[in-house]
Motif scaffolding. Sequence first.
Motif, PDB file in Angstrom:
ATOM      1  N   GLY A  14       8.077  -4.151  -0.720  1.00 37.99           N
ATOM      2  CA  GLY A  14       7.985  -3.006  -1.637  1.00 37.99           C
ATOM      3  C   GLY A  14       8.768  -1.839  -1.029  1.00 37.99           C
ATOM      4  N   ILE A  15       8.531  -0.641  -1.546  1.00 39.02           N
ATOM      5  CA  ILE A  15       9.284   0.524  -1.078  1.00 39.02           C
ATOM      6  C   ILE A  15       9.021   0.754   0.417  1.00 39.02           C
ATOM      7  N   GLY A  16       7.742   0.631   0.839  1.00 44.71           N
ATOM      8  CA  GLY A  16       7.395   0.880   2.242  1.00 44.71           C
ATOM      9  C   GLY A  16       8.064  -0.121   3.173  1.00 44.71           C
ATOM     10  N   VAL A  33      12.077  -9.422   6.632  1.00 49.02           N
ATOM     11  CA  VAL A  33      11.082  -9.028   5.628  1.00 49.02           C
ATOM     12  C   VAL A  33      10.704 -10.261   4.819  1.00 49.02           C
ATOM     13  N   TYR A  34       9.399 -10.500   4.677  1.00 52.29           N
ATOM     14  CA  TYR A  34       8.912 -11.633   3.893  1.00 52.29           C
ATOM     15  C   TYR A  34       8.160 -11.113   2.686  1.00 52.29           C
ATOM     16  N   GLU A  35       8.631 -11.469   1.499  1.00 48.65           N
ATOM     17  CA  GLU A  35       8.065 -10.959   0.245  1.00 48.65           C
ATOM     18  C   GLU A  35       7.542 -12.140  -0.575  1.00 48.65           C
ATOM     19  N   GLY A 125       9.753 -15.361  -1.970  1.00 46.98           N
ATOM     20  CA  GLY A 125       8.996 -16.601  -2.161  1.00 46.98           C
ATOM     21  C   GLY A 125       8.139 -16.957  -0.962  1.00 46.98           C
ATOM     22  N   HIS A 126       7.808 -15.989  -0.120  1.00 47.28           N
ATOM     23  CA  HIS A 126       6.973 -16.222   1.063  1.00 47.28           C
ATOM     24  C   HIS A 126       5.698 -15.378   0.936  1.00 47.28           C
ATOM     25  N   ARG A 127       4.615 -16.006   0.502  1.00 45.24           N
ATOM     26  CA  ARG A 127       3.339 -15.277   0.436  1.00 45.24           C
ATOM     27  C   ARG A 127       2.587 -15.494   1.740  1.00 45.24           C
ATOM     28  N   ALA A 156       3.068  -4.486   5.316  1.00 43.82           N
ATOM     29  CA  ALA A 156       3.462  -3.527   4.269  1.00 43.82           C
ATOM     30  C   ALA A 156       3.189  -4.211   2.932  1.00 43.82           C
ATOM     31  N   ASP A 157       2.016  -4.857   2.861  1.00 41.96           N
ATOM     32  CA  ASP A 157       1.738  -5.723   1.713  1.00 41.96           C
ATOM     33  C   ASP A 157       0.775  -5.080   0.716  1.00 41.96           C
ATOM     34  N   GLY A 158       0.774  -3.745   0.653  1.00 41.97           N
ATOM     35  CA  GLY A 158       0.149  -3.050  -0.471  1.00 41.97           C
ATOM     36  C   GLY A 158      -1.361  -2.926  -0.420  1.00 41.97           C
ATOM     37  N   ASP A 289       0.828   1.458   1.554  1.00 44.53           N
ATOM     38  CA  ASP A 289      -0.444   1.279   0.852  1.00 44.53           C
ATOM     39  C   ASP A 289      -1.400   0.340   1.575  1.00 44.53           C
ATOM     40  N   ALA A 290      -0.910  -0.545   2.402  1.00 44.70           N
ATOM     41  CA  ALA A 290      -1.817  -1.411   3.170  1.00 44.70           C
ATOM     42  C   ALA A 290      -2.689  -0.542   4.076  1.00 44.70           C
ATOM     43  N   ALA A 291      -2.125   0.566   4.567  1.00 46.84           N
ATOM     44  CA  ALA A 291      -2.875   1.466   5.456  1.00 46.84           C
ATOM     45  C   ALA A 291      -3.591   2.558   4.683  1.00 46.84           C
ATOM     46  N   LEU A 295      -4.378   8.315  -4.413  1.00 44.12           N
ATOM     47  CA  LEU A 295      -4.210   8.665  -5.814  1.00 44.12           C
ATOM     48  C   LEU A 295      -2.822   9.287  -5.986  1.00 44.12           C
ATOM     49  N   PRO A 296      -2.265   9.211  -7.209  1.00 44.70           N
ATOM     50  CA  PRO A 296      -0.883   9.672  -7.396  1.00 44.70           C
ATOM     51  C   PRO A 296      -0.761  11.170  -7.620  1.00 44.70           C
ATOM     52  N   HIS A 297      -1.837  11.948  -7.423  1.00 39.73           N
ATOM     53  CA  HIS A 297      -1.833  13.342  -7.883  1.00 39.73           C
ATOM     54  C   HIS A 297      -1.074  14.311  -6.973  1.00 39.73           C
ATOM     55  N   GLN A 300       2.767  11.153  -3.682  1.00 41.47           N
ATOM     56  CA  GLN A 300       3.155  10.931  -2.284  1.00 41.47           C
ATOM     57  C   GLN A 300       3.040   9.481  -1.804  1.00 41.47           C
ATOM     58  N   GLY A 301       2.608   8.545  -2.663  1.00 39.01           N
ATOM     59  CA  GLY A 301       2.439   7.156  -2.197  1.00 39.01           C
ATOM     60  C   GLY A 301       3.711   6.620  -1.554  1.00 39.01           C
ATOM     61  N   ALA A 302       4.811   6.697  -2.292  1.00 40.40           N
ATOM     62  CA  ALA A 302       6.076   6.170  -1.768  1.00 40.40           C
ATOM     63  C   ALA A 302       6.615   7.076  -0.651  1.00 40.40           C
ATOM     64  N   GLN A 304       5.014   8.975   1.525  1.00 36.91           N
ATOM     65  CA  GLN A 304       4.315   8.788   2.804  1.00 36.91           C
ATOM     66  C   GLN A 304       4.678   7.453   3.438  1.00 36.91           C
ATOM     67  N   SER A 305       4.928   6.429   2.617  1.00 34.57           N
ATOM     68  CA  SER A 305       5.302   5.137   3.214  1.00 34.57           C
ATOM     69  C   SER A 305       6.683   5.253   3.867  1.00 34.57           C
ATOM     70  N   ILE A 306       7.553   6.106   3.299  1.00 33.58           N
ATOM     71  CA  ILE A 306       8.869   6.323   3.913  1.00 33.58           C
ATOM     72  C   ILE A 306       8.712   7.088   5.236  1.00 33.58           C
TER      73      ILE A 306
HETATM   74  C1  LIG Z   1       4.296  -1.710  -9.501  1.00 36.69           C
HETATM   75  C2  LIG Z   1       3.830  -0.501  -8.735  1.00 36.69           C
HETATM   76  C3  LIG Z   1       3.772   0.744  -9.344  1.00 36.69           C
HETATM   77  C4  LIG Z   1       3.363   1.878  -8.644  1.00 36.69           C
HETATM   78  N1  LIG Z   1       3.365   3.079  -9.255  1.00 36.69           N
HETATM   79  C5  LIG Z   1       3.037   4.194  -8.573  1.00 36.69           C
HETATM   80  C6  LIG Z   1       3.088   5.478  -9.171  1.00 36.69           C
HETATM   81  O1  LIG Z   1       3.427   5.628 -10.339  1.00 36.69           O
HETATM   82  N2  LIG Z   1       2.737   6.561  -8.416  1.00 36.69           N
HETATM   83  C7  LIG Z   1       2.334   6.421  -7.117  1.00 36.69           C
HETATM   84  O2  LIG Z   1       2.009   7.415  -6.454  1.00 36.69           O
HETATM   85  N3  LIG Z   1       2.284   5.223  -6.537  1.00 36.69           N
HETATM   86  C8  LIG Z   1       2.630   4.119  -7.232  1.00 36.69           C
HETATM   87  N4  LIG Z   1       2.596   2.927  -6.632  1.00 36.69           N
HETATM   88  C9  LIG Z   1       2.288   2.925  -5.228  1.00 36.69           C
HETATM   89  C10 LIG Z   1       3.499   3.337  -4.467  1.00 36.69           C
HETATM   90  O3  LIG Z   1       4.627   2.651  -4.929  1.00 36.69           O
HETATM   91  C11 LIG Z   1       3.201   3.012  -3.089  1.00 36.69           C
HETATM   92  O4  LIG Z   1       2.249   3.955  -2.627  1.00 36.69           O
HETATM   93  C12 LIG Z   1       4.403   3.109  -2.184  1.00 36.69           C
HETATM   94  O5  LIG Z   1       5.556   2.610  -2.781  1.00 36.69           O
HETATM   95  C13 LIG Z   1       4.172   2.355  -0.910  1.00 36.69           C
HETATM   96  O6  LIG Z   1       3.981   1.050  -1.284  1.00 36.69           O
HETATM   97  P1  LIG Z   1       4.035  -0.151  -0.317  1.00 36.69           P
HETATM   98  O7  LIG Z   1       5.437  -0.623  -0.126  1.00 36.69           O
HETATM   99  O8  LIG Z   1       3.228   0.135   0.878  1.00 36.69           O
HETATM  100  O9  LIG Z   1       3.210  -1.216  -1.202  1.00 36.69           O
HETATM  101  P2  LIG Z   1       3.622  -1.879  -2.566  1.00 36.69           P
HETATM  102  O10 LIG Z   1       4.578  -1.058  -3.330  1.00 36.69           O
HETATM  103  O11 LIG Z   1       2.367  -2.307  -3.217  1.00 36.69           O
HETATM  104  O12 LIG Z   1       4.427  -3.162  -2.077  1.00 36.69           O
HETATM  105  C14 LIG Z   1       3.777  -4.240  -1.440  1.00 36.69           C
HETATM  106  C15 LIG Z   1       4.696  -5.440  -1.471  1.00 36.69           C
HETATM  107  O13 LIG Z   1       4.083  -6.473  -0.715  1.00 36.69           O
HETATM  108  C16 LIG Z   1       4.143  -7.676  -1.447  1.00 36.69           C
HETATM  109  N5  LIG Z   1       3.019  -8.497  -1.019  1.00 36.69           N
HETATM  110  C17 LIG Z   1       1.700  -8.296  -1.294  1.00 36.69           C
HETATM  111  N6  LIG Z   1       0.947  -9.254  -0.713  1.00 36.69           N
HETATM  112  C18 LIG Z   1       1.821 -10.074  -0.050  1.00 36.69           C
HETATM  113  C19 LIG Z   1       1.642 -11.238   0.738  1.00 36.69           C
HETATM  114  N7  LIG Z   1       0.418 -11.779   0.971  1.00 36.69           N
HETATM  115  N8  LIG Z   1       2.750 -11.827   1.283  1.00 36.69           N
HETATM  116  C20 LIG Z   1       4.007 -11.299   1.058  1.00 36.69           C
HETATM  117  N9  LIG Z   1       4.218 -10.206   0.299  1.00 36.69           N
HETATM  118  C21 LIG Z   1       3.140  -9.590  -0.236  1.00 36.69           C
HETATM  119  C22 LIG Z   1       4.069  -7.236  -2.893  1.00 36.69           C
HETATM  120  O14 LIG Z   1       4.582  -8.227  -3.766  1.00 36.69           O
HETATM  121  C23 LIG Z   1       4.905  -5.966  -2.880  1.00 36.69           C
HETATM  122  O15 LIG Z   1       6.281  -6.236  -3.065  1.00 36.69           O
HETATM  123  C24 LIG Z   1       2.966   1.763  -7.292  1.00 36.69           C
HETATM  124  C25 LIG Z   1       2.999   0.499  -6.670  1.00 36.69           C
HETATM  125  C26 LIG Z   1       3.427  -0.624  -7.378  1.00 36.69           C
HETATM  126  C27 LIG Z   1       3.478  -1.971  -6.704  1.00 36.69           C
END
Ligand SMILES: Cc1cc2nc3c(=O)[nH]c(=O)nc-3n(C[C@H](O)[C@H](O)[C@H](O)COP(=O)(O)OP(=O)(O)OC[C@H]3O[C@@H](n4cnc5c(N)ncnc54)[C@H](O)[C@@H]3O)c2cc1C
Length: 394
Positions: A14-16, A33-35, A125-127, A156-158, A289-291, A295-297, A300-302, A304-306
């Motif tokens: 994801g973005i993080g 990176v494994y997605e 394709g790697h869960r 970084a798996d959300g 987001d894993a950590a 809330l989106p208010h 800062q979700g994306a 803060q991950s950056i």
């Molecule tokens: C579709 C979507 C929409 C969002 N919209 C908003 C928004 O409008 N406003 C806001 O503040 N925040 C939003 N968020 C959250 C915001 O994007 C995140 O806070 C921020 O981007 C950091 O995300 P992240 O990369 O840590 O996690 P995520 O963006 O959730 O990415 C996690 C990635 O890990 C992958 N993954 C999960 N489990 C596994 C596993 N077991 N093995 C391998 N890969 C795995 C997922 O497929 C995903 O690609 C959204 C997140 C998503 C996914």
Amino acid sequence: MAPSRPHVLIVGGGIGGLFAANALTAGGIEVSVYEQAPAIGEIGAGVFLTPNSVRHLQRIGLEPAVQKWGARVGRESRYFRHDGAPIAPVQVTDSSGWNATFGMHRADLVDMLANALPAGTVRTGHRCSGFEQDGDAARVSFANGAAAEADVVIAADGIHSELRPYVFPPSSPVFHGSVAYRGLVPHTRVPHWPTDRWQMWLGQGRHFLTFPVRAGQLLNYVGFVPTDEKMKESWSAPGDPNVLRQEFAGWDPRIQELLREVQVTFRWALYDREPLPLWTRDRLSLLGDAAHPMLPHLGQGANQSIEDGMALATILGRADRTTAPLALLAYERLRRERVAQVQRGARENGMRYDSAYSDLGVRDAEITAHAEFRKRLYDYDVVPQAEAAAGALV
Ligand SMILES: Cc1cc2nc3c(=O)[nH]c(=O)nc-3n(C[C@H](O)[C@H](O)[C@H](O)COP(=O)(O)OP(=O)(O)OC[C@H]3O[C@@H](n4cnc5c(N)ncnc54)[C@H](O)[C@@H]3O)c2cc1C
């Protein structure tokens, strides 16, 4: 012989995860990176970038791509009462006046980050389905039967992180009783709609947000409304455009005009988690987001991950394979309190946005004063502190 640099494995593209991979690569660290998804991709919605993360995209050479794909929002950005009466300007710069606030299509941001990585860095394709570690290495196994080993694993798996329970006992996310309808409207459908501003309307129990993405070709909208229904945590459940229109009936006619053009909308249930007291277990650390799902208010979700990714890359850049676990602890120490403040701030701001006040004058005064908080949020640069933390390792 000097000990070698750590090899880093990131679970989640994801973005993080993708930003962290870019920052680590820029620092000369080998990363994979494994997605889980069969291809890197995103839903049709927007994300808002603010100066505290744009400065890191700039550091790794991606600011031109942000300027190309994003839509800069400027000084005409406003908060309004539900009927369209203006409340206050929106803070769109840091204290120095740097106007680095951009709306982006999520797919454009993810593609931009993925395409900037060396070929072969991302494996789709790697869960991830299992994890183990010992003093020398960490190993991840995948549902497709594959396995991989590294000196450091970054989860970084959300919000539903598979790896978080290897760091901290499982807990439930907190549901906040509201749901967001969101989607994109082509600008050609509302040609006189301005493409240079972030606008939000605030009413009792609900609020409505718009900002431009993709160089102003599309308008992102999000309508936050209350619900009794405890929805599954989904980012993209289909919603009914007529129900959305009904939710904002009687609000500013500009909102009605935009919503008339909505043909497809998604619903997103709002969850966060209490701040975690621990992000790291030896060679495994959490990011994004894993950590710290929030809330989106504060938008800062994306962002803060950056910040997380930049801090991690700066600190790991000074570590070797032996000191990598200490580097992860230094990263966690640097990030935990800053992110917990933002998590709490997002909850507080949600109360303002949903007008949970008997006196709306008080709400409006707080919205106006909030510009100072935003300046501090946007002024923050994680790199000098990360460098100091890394310096203490050697
Ligand atoms: C579709 C979507 C929409 C969002 N919209 C908003 C928004 O409008 N406003 C806001 O503040 N925040 C939003 N968020 C959250 C915001 O994007 C995140 O806070 C921020 O981007 C950091 O995300 P992240 O990369 O840590 O996690 P995520 O963006 O959730 O990415 C996690 C990635 O890990 C992958 N993954 C999960 N489990 C596994 C596993 N077991 N093995 C391998 N890969 C795995 C997922 O497929 C995903 O690609 C959204 C997140 C998503 C996914």
